[in-house]
Design an enzyme around this catalytic site. Structure first.
Site, PDB file in Angstrom:
ATOM      1  CG  HIS A 178      -1.309  50.781  67.356  1.00  0.00           C
ATOM      2  ND1 HIS A 178      -2.500  51.442  67.212  1.00  0.00           N
ATOM      3  CD2 HIS A 178      -0.745  51.264  68.496  1.00  0.00           C
ATOM      4  CE1 HIS A 178      -2.659  52.299  68.215  1.00  0.00           C
ATOM      5  NE2 HIS A 178      -1.610  52.201  69.016  1.00  0.00           N
ATOM      6  CG  ASP A 304      -7.116  54.995  62.826  1.00  0.00           C
ATOM      7  OD1 ASP A 304      -7.861  53.997  62.936  1.00  0.00           O
ATOM      8  OD2 ASP A 304      -6.385  55.402  63.748  1.00  0.00           O
TER       9      ASP A 304
HETATM   10 ZN   LIG Z   1      -7.006  51.987  63.681  1.00  0.00          ZN
END
Ligand SMILES: [Zn+2]
Length: 430
Positions: A178, A304
């Protein structure tokens, strides 16, 4: 297991064929195959046949977040969206940073049986970015973890990230980062630009992503490790990835459906449904995401999928949790943003939603060619359908879709996992 005959299906959008499936494997492809007694028939009605979709980035919220989603409701959403395998991110409660938790997630997925649920292990204990989790123990556990991530947070410490990549190289697993330099995003609420200034929201600079990706590509090259960049959102990140790939760095990247379609114009009404991490960026960025996905610099679409119970979204902007649903709308958004403008054909859709994600994660039985002797793991897509998105009509337990009320093209009409129909005519086959 019952044998299955799929009739009138168009592999990759090409000529219509029939497929005979026995014990989960395609045994014959031809025309007018005809069904023997006891064979279940699935009439594809001319739908496009693709390998079942693989999502490298799903939040199933279980354990600990069952008010937002469970492994069962998330599996239903996945089957509804044409997915046959999903990678469940570890930011649960407890965090998936031990063999016990990843094995629980894997086992629960098997019990539900609608989609292969692969747990992603945490890179650091408790996602705290301080001490490395036991990657080897998780990789060797019954859950056979292939991917590790602190998603939701960046592995910020370069020394720790370097060590994690060295371990990943030795274990032959992937580190999914991330990419967000948290020191550049303190208090940030929206993409740093004119919309955020007008709304009085603290800006989230694209450089917070680009600098981490550049750093990690250098570390991955040195370690010879496989790095996967989660949810790319910035046009300049694409240039970093392009340069790294040209130098032979083992880096792959994903883009979300919402970063292909939506821009920061969507946040003008302060509706927290449009709050997401990384934030929606500019039209230039969206354009760059589409071009990079078409070109292969961005390898895959990762949803996501981030379900949130109403109490986390029906609140003021600053207090709302970031995240959007994704599994049940991904194919339609990809068709709208990539197929309709001619950036991808159906072979390309198979590549970004199935083949490359399976390759990146090392799944041997997903993303396979549609051919005799291959697993019968498919999504069927009606390319001519048009539907209106309604959060309350989705299989997910949550309703936080940014596409509420939007009319989208193409619909997944059936999903088949190793010869078993998991969804048919919009109905999940529990
Ligand atoms: Zn995520």
């Amino acid at each position: 297991m019952t044998d299955l005959l799929i009739t009138n299906a168009r592999p990759y959008g090409e000529e219509a064929v029939d497929l005979l499936v026995r014990d989960g494997v395609v045994t014959e492809i031809g025309s007018d195959l005809g069904a023997a007694d006891g064979v279940e028939v699935l009439d594809a009605d001319g739908a496009v046949l693709l390998p079942g979709f693989v999502d490298l980035h799903t939040h199933l919220r279980e354990p600990g977040g069952e008010e937002s989603e469970t492994i069962e409701t998330g599996s239903r959403a996945a089957a509804r969206g044409g997915y046959t395998a999903v990678f469940a991110m570890p930011n649960t409660d407890p965090v998936a940073d031990t063999a016990v938790v990843v094995e629980h997630v894997r086992r629960r997925g098997e019990e539900v049986g609608l989609v292969d649920v692969h747990p992603v292990g945490a890179v650091t204990v408790g996602l705290e970015g301080v001490k490395m989790a036991e990657l080897g123990t998780m990789a060797r556990s019954r859950a056979r973890v292939r991917m590790f991530s602190d998603d939701g947070r960046c592995v910020h410490d370069p020394v720790l990230m370097r060590r994690a990549l060295e371990y990943a190289s030795a274990l032959d697993v992937v580190i999914a980062q991330h990419a967000e330099d948290h020191r550049l995003t303190v208090g940030a609420q929206a993409h740093e630009g004119v919309v955020a200034s007008r709304l009085g929201l603290a800006g989230w600079p694209a450089t917070a992503e680009e600098t981490i990706v550049a750093r990690d590509c250098a570390l991955a090259r040195e370690a010879g490790a496989a790095l996967h960049v989660c949810h790319v959102s910035s046009a300049r990140t694409v240039e970093v990835l392009r340069a790294a790939k040209a130098q032979g760095v083992r880096v792959s990247a994903e883009v979300t459906p919402h970063h292909l379609l939506l821009t920061d114009a969507a946040i003008a009404g302060y509706d927290p449904v449009n709050k997401v991490n990384p934030p929606l960026r500019t039209g230039e960025d969206t354009k760059a995401m589409r071009a990079a996905l078409a070109e292969g610099v961005i390898d895959v679409v990762g949803t996501d999928h981030a379900p949130h119970a109403a109490q986390y979204k029906d609140t003021e902007w600053a207090a709302a949790k970031p995240g959007m649903l994704g599994l049940e709308t991904a194919l339609s958004v990809v068709v709208h943003t990539m197929v309709e403008p001619g950036l991808l054909d159906w072979r390309g859709v198979a590549r970004v939603l199935s083949e490359r994600p399976a390759e990146i994660a090392g799944l041997p039985d997903h993303g396979r060619p549609i051919a005799e002797g291959e697993p019968a793991t498919f999504a069927l897509v009606d390319p001519d359908a048009v539907w209106t998105v309604r959060g309350t009509a989705l299989q997910s337990k949550a309703t936080n879709t940014p596409f509420e009320g939007m009319r989208l093209p193409a619909a997944v009409t059936a999903t088949v996992l190793r010869g078993r129909i998991t969804m048919r005519n919009g109905e999940v086959q529990a």
